[in-house]
Design a protein around this motif. Structure first.
Motif, PDB file in Angstrom:
ATOM      1  N   UNK A   1       1.158 -12.124  -3.879  1.00  0.00           N
ATOM      2  CA  UNK A   1       0.815 -11.593  -2.770  1.00  0.00           C
ATOM      3  C   UNK A   1       0.705 -10.441  -2.433  1.00  0.00           C
ATOM      4  N   UNK A   2      -0.700  -9.348  -1.651  1.00  0.00           N
ATOM      5  CA  UNK A   2      -1.230  -8.654  -1.876  1.00  0.00           C
ATOM      6  C   UNK A   2      -1.621  -7.772  -0.277  1.00  0.00           C
ATOM      7  N   UNK A   3      -1.319  -7.153   0.110  1.00  0.00           N
ATOM      8  CA  UNK A   3      -1.044  -6.017   1.251  1.00  0.00           C
ATOM      9  C   UNK A   3      -2.399  -6.276   2.633  1.00  0.00           C
TER      10      UNK A   3
ATOM     11  N   UNK B   1      -6.046  -3.625  -1.662  1.00  0.00           N
ATOM     12  CA  UNK B   1      -4.385  -4.219  -3.026  1.00  0.00           C
ATOM     13  C   UNK B   1      -4.829  -5.056  -3.947  1.00  0.00           C
ATOM     14  N   UNK B   2      -5.156  -6.101  -3.329  1.00  0.00           N
ATOM     15  CA  UNK B   2      -5.472  -7.998  -4.267  1.00  0.00           C
ATOM     16  C   UNK B   2      -6.408  -7.080  -5.672  1.00  0.00           C
ATOM     17  N   UNK B   3      -7.569  -6.403  -4.927  1.00  0.00           N
ATOM     18  CA  UNK B   3      -8.499  -6.015  -5.689  1.00  0.00           C
ATOM     19  C   UNK B   3      -8.363  -4.636  -7.049  1.00  0.00           C
ATOM     20  N   UNK B   4      -7.123  -3.877  -6.508  1.00  0.00           N
ATOM     21  CA  UNK B   4      -6.186  -3.000  -7.467  1.00  0.00           C
ATOM     22  C   UNK B   4      -5.663  -4.099  -8.252  1.00  0.00           C
TER      23      UNK B   4
ATOM     24  N   UNK C   1       9.331  -9.755  -5.998  1.00  0.00           N
ATOM     25  CA  UNK C   1       9.519  -8.470  -6.401  1.00  0.00           C
ATOM     26  C   UNK C   1       7.598  -7.256  -5.744  1.00  0.00           C
ATOM     27  N   UNK C   2       8.750  -6.463  -5.133  1.00  0.00           N
ATOM     28  CA  UNK C   2       7.925  -6.069  -4.521  1.00  0.00           C
ATOM     29  C   UNK C   2       7.302  -4.659  -5.214  1.00  0.00           C
ATOM     30  N   UNK C   3       6.445  -3.560  -5.026  1.00  0.00           N
ATOM     31  CA  UNK C   3       5.708  -3.080  -5.812  1.00  0.00           C
ATOM     32  C   UNK C   3       4.789  -1.830  -5.150  1.00  0.00           C
ATOM     33  N   UNK C   4       4.282  -0.527  -4.652  1.00  0.00           N
ATOM     34  CA  UNK C   4       3.355  -0.231  -4.069  1.00  0.00           C
ATOM     35  C   UNK C   4       2.992  -0.052  -4.950  1.00  0.00           C
ATOM     36  N   UNK C   5       1.293  -0.299  -4.548  1.00  0.00           N
ATOM     37  CA  UNK C   5      -0.133  -0.012  -5.768  1.00  0.00           C
ATOM     38  C   UNK C   5      -1.248   1.031  -5.398  1.00  0.00           C
ATOM     39  N   UNK C   6      -1.458   1.744  -6.539  1.00  0.00           N
ATOM     40  CA  UNK C   6      -2.533   2.678  -6.015  1.00  0.00           C
ATOM     41  C   UNK C   6      -3.640   3.301  -6.418  1.00  0.00           C
TER      42      UNK C   6
ATOM     43  N   UNK D   1       0.379  -1.223   0.208  1.00  0.00           N
ATOM     44  CA  UNK D   1       0.015   0.157  -0.628  1.00  0.00           C
ATOM     45  C   UNK D   1       0.989   1.236   0.092  1.00  0.00           C
ATOM     46  N   UNK D   2       0.206   2.296  -0.468  1.00  0.00           N
ATOM     47  CA  UNK D   2       1.011   3.830  -1.159  1.00  0.00           C
ATOM     48  C   UNK D   2       0.643   4.046   0.068  1.00  0.00           C
ATOM     49  N   UNK D   3      -0.483   4.161   1.326  1.00  0.00           N
ATOM     50  CA  UNK D   3      -0.781   4.606   2.783  1.00  0.00           C
ATOM     51  C   UNK D   3       0.086   4.545   3.376  1.00  0.00           C
ATOM     52  N   UNK D   4       0.856   6.560   3.757  1.00  0.00           N
ATOM     53  CA  UNK D   4       2.841   6.204   4.823  1.00  0.00           C
ATOM     54  C   UNK D   4       1.603   5.612   6.284  1.00  0.00           C
ATOM     55  N   UNK D   5       0.466   5.570   6.560  1.00  0.00           N
ATOM     56  CA  UNK D   5       0.726   5.661   7.946  1.00  0.00           C
ATOM     57  C   UNK D   5       0.542   4.438   8.613  1.00  0.00           C
ATOM     58  N   UNK D   6       0.696   3.124   6.682  1.00  0.00           N
ATOM     59  CA  UNK D   6       0.729   1.956   7.180  1.00  0.00           C
ATOM     60  C   UNK D   6       2.256   1.292   6.517  1.00  0.00           C
ATOM     61  N   UNK D   7       3.241   2.732   6.937  1.00  0.00           N
ATOM     62  CA  UNK D   7       4.176   1.884   6.156  1.00  0.00           C
ATOM     63  C   UNK D   7       5.432   0.553   7.033  1.00  0.00           C
ATOM     64  N   UNK D   8       4.460   0.920   7.988  1.00  0.00           N
ATOM     65  CA  UNK D   8       5.686   0.119   8.847  1.00  0.00           C
ATOM     66  C   UNK D   8       4.625  -1.263   9.254  1.00  0.00           C
ATOM     67  N   UNK D   9       4.052  -1.387   9.658  1.00  0.00           N
ATOM     68  CA  UNK D   9       2.892  -2.748   8.637  1.00  0.00           C
ATOM     69  C   UNK D   9       3.054  -3.006   7.702  1.00  0.00           C
TER      70      UNK D   9
END
Length: 331
Positions: free
Chosen positions: A239-241, A245-248, A212-217, A183-191
């Motif tokens: 593997x979606x967060x 994110x999986x639906x996106x 391979x890791x990418x953030x999506x919105x 996720x691109x949500x900065x509040x969730x960066x640690x999780x």
């Protein structure tokens, strides 16, 4: 302004003494009051619209019957709502009210516990040293998790329990090149970082390369670019967060003319209602957040008035929910 109804008003309406009213409303033990008198007092209180004075009750009883839950600065998603609803329900059955309080970085206001005077303060995780000092300076002695004990390892890993299930499910279907959509949500960066690290650890244990890791919105074309990049790298499953994110990712793949799960399998996390409603229905991981909410409420009640403690760490059970979005890779 409407005058506040007092015990004297109820006593006059019910034809009893103010002391009797106090005994009935406070359910004072050791007082022999007939059922008829009790019913008259309660009926008069209800008819007059009496509301107890919280501050006075707290002073008289030495308890506020409030539990303050300090939440992290996270979005209020499906799992969090389930957790809060069960905790509030369990506390309500015991005569306590749950108050939630979200702390934000750089808050200038006074912490809510300084003015609320709760019986117990509960954290979503262990409190830091500064917060513990503030709680104790405000006279708060009943804190969960206990700041004087080391955090339980099982509880600390609860946020990543389902990530290994995601990886293992895809590996079991025959996928050997995975990606991780964050996720691109900065509040969730640690999780998000914890889940990505867990996904990589589980992949290595199974003999796979790091995902391979990418953030999506969903609000931009990041998912479309990520899907194209992953396909070029030979990725067959993501593997979606979480389920959003999986639906996106699945939506971007379908719009690109790919088949889900034929060309790309996608698995979410949290088993939110979206997972079942999406087409194709999303495989996901269901966490027992209801059980965790109940456990935490029982721990708070144990601290508040000595009720039996649930014992041990919350059982953060995670279960795989396979649906249409994951299958054996083509070829």
């Amino acid at each position: 302004m409407t005058r506040r109804i007092t015990a004297a008003d109820i006593a006059e309406a019910a034809g009893v003494s103010r002391a009797t009213v106090g005994f009935v409303l406070n359910n004072t033990p050791g007082q022999k009051i007939s059922d008829g008198t009790r019913d008259r007092v309660l009926s008069a209180a209800s008819r007059l619209g009496y509301r107890p004075h919280r501050a006075a009750q707290t002073l008289a009883r030495g308890r506020s019957r409030l539990v303050l839950l300090v939440l992290p600065d996270w979005p209020l998603d499906h799992s969090m709502r389930q957790y809060l609803e069960e905790a509030a329900h369990t506390l309500d059955e015991a005569g306590y009210s749950l108050v939630t309080y979200t702390r934000h970085p750089g808050d200038q206001s006074r912490p809510l516990w300084e003015s609320l005077d709760p019986d117990v303060v509960v954290g979503f995780g262990a409190f830091d040293t500064e917060t513990v000092a503030s709680l104790r300076a405000s006279g708060i002695t009943k804190i969960y998790p206990n700041p004087d004990h080391q955090p339980d390892e099982a509880a600390a890993s609860s946020v990543t329990t389902g990530t290994c299930l995601q990886v293992e499910h895809l590996h079991g279907l025959g996928h050997r090149r995975l990606a991780f959509a964050g996720t691109t949500d900065p509040r969730l960066s640690s999780l998000k970082g914890q889940r990505l690290a867990t996904a990589r650890e589980c992949a290595r244990r199974l003999g796979l390369d790091d995902p391979a890791a990418r953030d999506v919105d969903h609000r931009d074309d990041s998912a479309t670019k990520a899907v194209a990049e992953w396909r070029a790298q030979g990725v067959t499953a993501v593997v979606a967060y979480n389920d959003d994110i999986a639906a996106t990712v699945a939506g971007a793949a379908l719009r690109a003319g790919l088949s889900v799960p034929g060309d790309l399998s996608v698995i979410g996390h949290d088993d939110s209602p979206l997972a079942a409603m999406f087409v194709p229905a999303l495989s996901s991981v269901r966490m027992d957040t209801i059980g965790v909410g109940r456990h935490v409420a029982q721990e708070a009640l144990h601290l508040a008035d000595g009720r039996p403690a649930p014992g041990g760490a919350p059982d953060v059970a995670a279960n795989l929910v396979p649906r249409e979005s994951t299958a054996t890779p083509r070829g």
